[in-house]
Design an enzyme around this catalytic site. Structure first.
Site, mmCIF file in Angstrom:
data_model
loop_
_atom_site.group_PDB
_atom_site.id
_atom_site.type_symbol
_atom_site.label_atom_id
_atom_site.label_comp_id
_atom_site.label_asym_id
_atom_site.label_seq_id
_atom_site.Cartn_x
_atom_site.Cartn_y
_atom_site.Cartn_z
ATOM 1 N N SER A 8 0.844 -1.212 0.000
ATOM 2 C CA SER A 8 0.000 0.000 0.000
ATOM 3 C C SER A 8 0.872 1.252 0.000
ATOM 4 O O SER A 8 1.310 1.720 -1.061
ATOM 5 C CB SER A 8 -0.965 -0.025 1.180
ATOM 6 O OG SER A 8 -0.285 0.006 2.421
ATOM 7 N N ARG A 9 1.179 1.770 1.164
ATOM 8 C CA ARG A 9 2.113 2.872 1.356
ATOM 9 C C ARG A 9 2.866 2.582 2.659
ATOM 10 O O ARG A 9 2.282 2.012 3.595
ATOM 11 C CB ARG A 9 1.395 4.225 1.496
ATOM 12 C CG ARG A 9 0.806 4.775 0.207
ATOM 13 C CD ARG A 9 1.882 5.294 -0.759
ATOM 14 N NE ARG A 9 1.306 5.905 -1.952
ATOM 15 C CZ ARG A 9 1.108 5.291 -3.118
ATOM 16 N NH1 ARG A 9 1.417 4.014 -3.250
ATOM 17 N NH2 ARG A 9 0.609 5.939 -4.148
ATOM 18 N N GLU A 69 11.224 6.639 1.512
ATOM 19 C CA GLU A 69 11.614 6.102 0.194
ATOM 20 C C GLU A 69 12.426 7.127 -0.567
ATOM 21 O O GLU A 69 12.032 8.302 -0.586
ATOM 22 C CB GLU A 69 10.370 5.720 -0.613
ATOM 23 C CG GLU A 69 9.622 4.548 0.007
ATOM 24 C CD GLU A 69 8.374 4.130 -0.779
ATOM 25 O OE1 GLU A 69 8.156 4.667 -1.876
ATOM 26 O OE2 GLU A 69 7.626 3.283 -0.277
ATOM 27 N N HIS A 83 9.355 -0.161 -4.461
ATOM 28 C CA HIS A 83 8.055 0.435 -4.819
ATOM 29 C C HIS A 83 7.760 0.239 -6.323
ATOM 30 O O HIS A 83 7.683 1.204 -7.077
ATOM 31 C CB HIS A 83 8.033 1.938 -4.465
ATOM 32 C CG HIS A 83 6.627 2.484 -4.372
ATOM 33 N ND1 HIS A 83 6.274 3.472 -3.499
ATOM 34 C CD2 HIS A 83 5.491 2.167 -5.054
ATOM 35 C CE1 HIS A 83 4.989 3.754 -3.656
ATOM 36 N NE2 HIS A 83 4.491 2.966 -4.589
HETATM 37 P P1 NAP Z 1 -9.479 1.409 -3.594
HETATM 38 O O1 NAP Z 1 -10.174 0.710 -4.709
HETATM 39 O O2 NAP Z 1 -9.918 2.767 -3.181
HETATM 40 O O3 NAP Z 1 -9.515 0.420 -2.339
HETATM 41 C C1 NAP Z 1 -9.128 0.777 -1.073
HETATM 42 C C2 NAP Z 1 -9.858 -0.114 -0.078
HETATM 43 O O4 NAP Z 1 -9.363 0.176 1.237
HETATM 44 C C3 NAP Z 1 -11.359 0.108 -0.060
HETATM 45 O O5 NAP Z 1 -11.997 -1.137 -0.145
HETATM 46 C C4 NAP Z 1 -11.639 0.796 1.267
HETATM 47 O O6 NAP Z 1 -12.879 0.360 1.767
HETATM 48 C C5 NAP Z 1 -10.471 0.308 2.131
HETATM 49 N N1 NAP Z 1 -10.095 1.274 3.171
HETATM 50 C C6 NAP Z 1 -9.847 2.591 3.024
HETATM 51 N N2 NAP Z 1 -9.522 3.142 4.200
HETATM 52 C C7 NAP Z 1 -9.576 2.135 5.113
HETATM 53 C C8 NAP Z 1 -9.353 2.074 6.506
HETATM 54 N N3 NAP Z 1 -9.013 3.168 7.214
HETATM 55 N N4 NAP Z 1 -9.498 0.887 7.120
HETATM 56 C C9 NAP Z 1 -9.861 -0.214 6.424
HETATM 57 N N5 NAP Z 1 -10.074 -0.220 5.096
HETATM 58 C C10 NAP Z 1 -9.936 0.950 4.452
HETATM 59 O O7 NAP Z 1 -7.919 1.559 -3.892
HETATM 60 P P2 NAP Z 1 -6.983 0.636 -4.792
HETATM 61 O O8 NAP Z 1 -7.022 1.099 -6.198
HETATM 62 O O9 NAP Z 1 -7.267 -0.805 -4.488
HETATM 63 O O10 NAP Z 1 -5.536 1.058 -4.208
HETATM 64 C C11 NAP Z 1 -5.255 0.978 -2.825
HETATM 65 C C12 NAP Z 1 -3.950 1.669 -2.499
HETATM 66 O O11 NAP Z 1 -2.854 0.866 -2.942
HETATM 67 C C13 NAP Z 1 -3.693 3.004 -3.213
HETATM 68 O O12 NAP Z 1 -4.331 4.082 -2.561
HETATM 69 C C14 NAP Z 1 -2.191 3.131 -3.170
HETATM 70 O O13 NAP Z 1 -1.770 3.838 -2.019
HETATM 71 C C15 NAP Z 1 -1.714 1.681 -3.077
HETATM 72 N N6 NAP Z 1 -0.997 1.271 -4.295
HETATM 73 C C16 NAP Z 1 0.326 0.964 -4.227
HETATM 74 C C17 NAP Z 1 1.014 0.573 -5.378
HETATM 75 C C18 NAP Z 1 2.468 0.219 -5.334
HETATM 76 O O14 NAP Z 1 3.158 0.417 -6.332
HETATM 77 N N7 NAP Z 1 2.978 -0.336 -4.261
HETATM 78 C C19 NAP Z 1 0.334 0.509 -6.605
HETATM 79 C C20 NAP Z 1 -1.006 0.822 -6.630
HETATM 80 C C21 NAP Z 1 -1.677 1.192 -5.473
HETATM 81 P P3 NAP Z 1 -13.718 1.247 2.818
HETATM 82 O O15 NAP Z 1 -13.757 2.635 2.258
HETATM 83 O O16 NAP Z 1 -15.035 0.555 2.892
HETATM 84 O O17 NAP Z 1 -12.982 1.173 4.112
#
Ligand code: NAP
Length: 326
Positions: A236-237, A266, A285
């Protein structure tokens, strides 16, 4: 007259050509990341900014009096100071969906690598240490048929769940703030409270966006709830985890291993104790870093940018900035 935009890193030629059709543009080609002071200088005349990370805050917005849109080439937008952007009437966009499968692949790469100790044993072979005899010291942990707990069952979380349930015959548990009954049926997954997920999972994957609420959501208390045989994966982050608590949990063998694509700082400092732990798999990353996906992300970000500067609603305005006037 075409609007002026600034692009903070080189982008694929085809994406650049698309921007050139609609905008006058400058690109940072100085190598490495552009310095903050140089970026602030570049913003004086621009209406659009195409970027990857980098804080979009009050100071930056004050240096960009004509700015209308910041287009992130990433799905995460924790670099946006939402209140400051609202105050300056600046739209923010991101690149959801096009990277889901690629990030889910990488998550599985980390799970498999940590469970079967791939980097550690790769080094062992290359260092010429492999001798005939008992191979029990090389034993790892199975991935198939175990229990996976996904914290953050969003777009990427669902792509991970699909691989787990249908590819690896895993039991999938997940935790979100809001349960998703439809996804549960489709993906054969079960919602459970965070504490239960941590206690029952063999693999815990963290996939939430970084927000004030999710900052350090995995800390000492949460690692203590995990099984001693469990593997923790963070794609995630970095700041969603209290990194000192993770280091302590690994050092005291409260968990078995970790796979990390992201870090608190990072690029990660060479002094970070995680880099000296054989049971920790580390990556720089690269969740979305394939040629195809990075191209699609850059093109989507360019489309968001051009739409905003043409007075249209961009396809991927971040939720919190949907009310900003064009
Ligand atoms: P998304 O579709 O918005 O999904 C995020 C999920 O997290 C949602 O189901 C949300 O559900 C849940 N959530 C949010 N806040 C929460 C909390 N405080 N406690 C529990 N659950 C929570 O986002 P995505 O596209 O899957 O991406 C997720 C994240 O991955 C991105 O924001 C980014 O930071 C990270 N990422 C990293 C990389 C990398 O290169 N490493 C690449 C892509 C993405 P609810 O709102 O119901 O809680």
């Amino acid at each position: 007259m075409k609007p002026t935009v600034f692009i903070t890193r080189p982008i694929p030629t085809e994406v650049e050509a698309y921007i050139a059709e609609h905008c006058t543009y400058r690109i940072w080609e100085g190598g490495g990341s552009i310095s903050r002071s140089r970026l602030l200088e570049e913003l004086a005349d621009v209406e659009g900014l195409l970027t990857v990370g980098g804080r979009i805050d009050e100071e930056l917005l004050q240096h960009a009096p004509r700015l209308k849109v910041v287009s992130n080439i990433s799905v995460g937008y924790n670099n946006f100071d939402i209140e400051a952007m609202k105050a300056h009437n600046v739209i923010g966009t991101h690149t959801p969906s096009v990277l889901d499968e690629t990030v889910a692949d990488l998550t599985f790469a980390l799970m498999l690598a940590a469970a079967r100790r791939v980097p550690e044993l790769d080094r062992y072979v290359k260092e010429g240490k492999w001798e005939s005899g008992d191979d029990e010291p090389f034993f790892g942990i199975d991935v198939h048929g175990t229990t996976l707990g996904i914290i953050g069952m969003g777009r990427i979380g669902e792509a991970i769940a699909r691989r787990a349930a249908f590819g690896f015959n895993m039991d999938v548990l997940y935790y979100n703030r809001t349960p998703k009954p439809e996804a549960e049926k489709r993906l054969d997954a079960r919602y459970c409270p965070l504490e239960e997920l941590l206690r029952k999972s063999d693999f815990v994957v963290l996939m939430v966006p970084l927000t004030a609420e999710s900052m350090h959501m995995m800390g000492r208390e949460q690692f203590a709830m995990m099984k001693r045989s469990a593997i923790f994966i963070n794609v995630s982050r970095g700041k969603t985890v209290d990194e000192s608590a993770l280091i302590e949990a690994l050092a005291q063998k409260k968990i078995w291993a970790a796979g990390l694509d992201v870090f608190d700082e990072e690029p990660v400092s060479p002094d970070n104790p995680l880099l000296r732990m054989a049971n920790v798999v580390t990556l720089p990353h690269i969740g979305s870093a394939t040629h195809k996906t990075r191209f699609e992300m850059a093109m989507l970000a360019a489309e968001n940018l051009v739409a905003a500067l043409s007075g249209k609603t961009p396809p991927n305005v971040v939720n919190e900035l949907k009310e900003v006037k064009k």
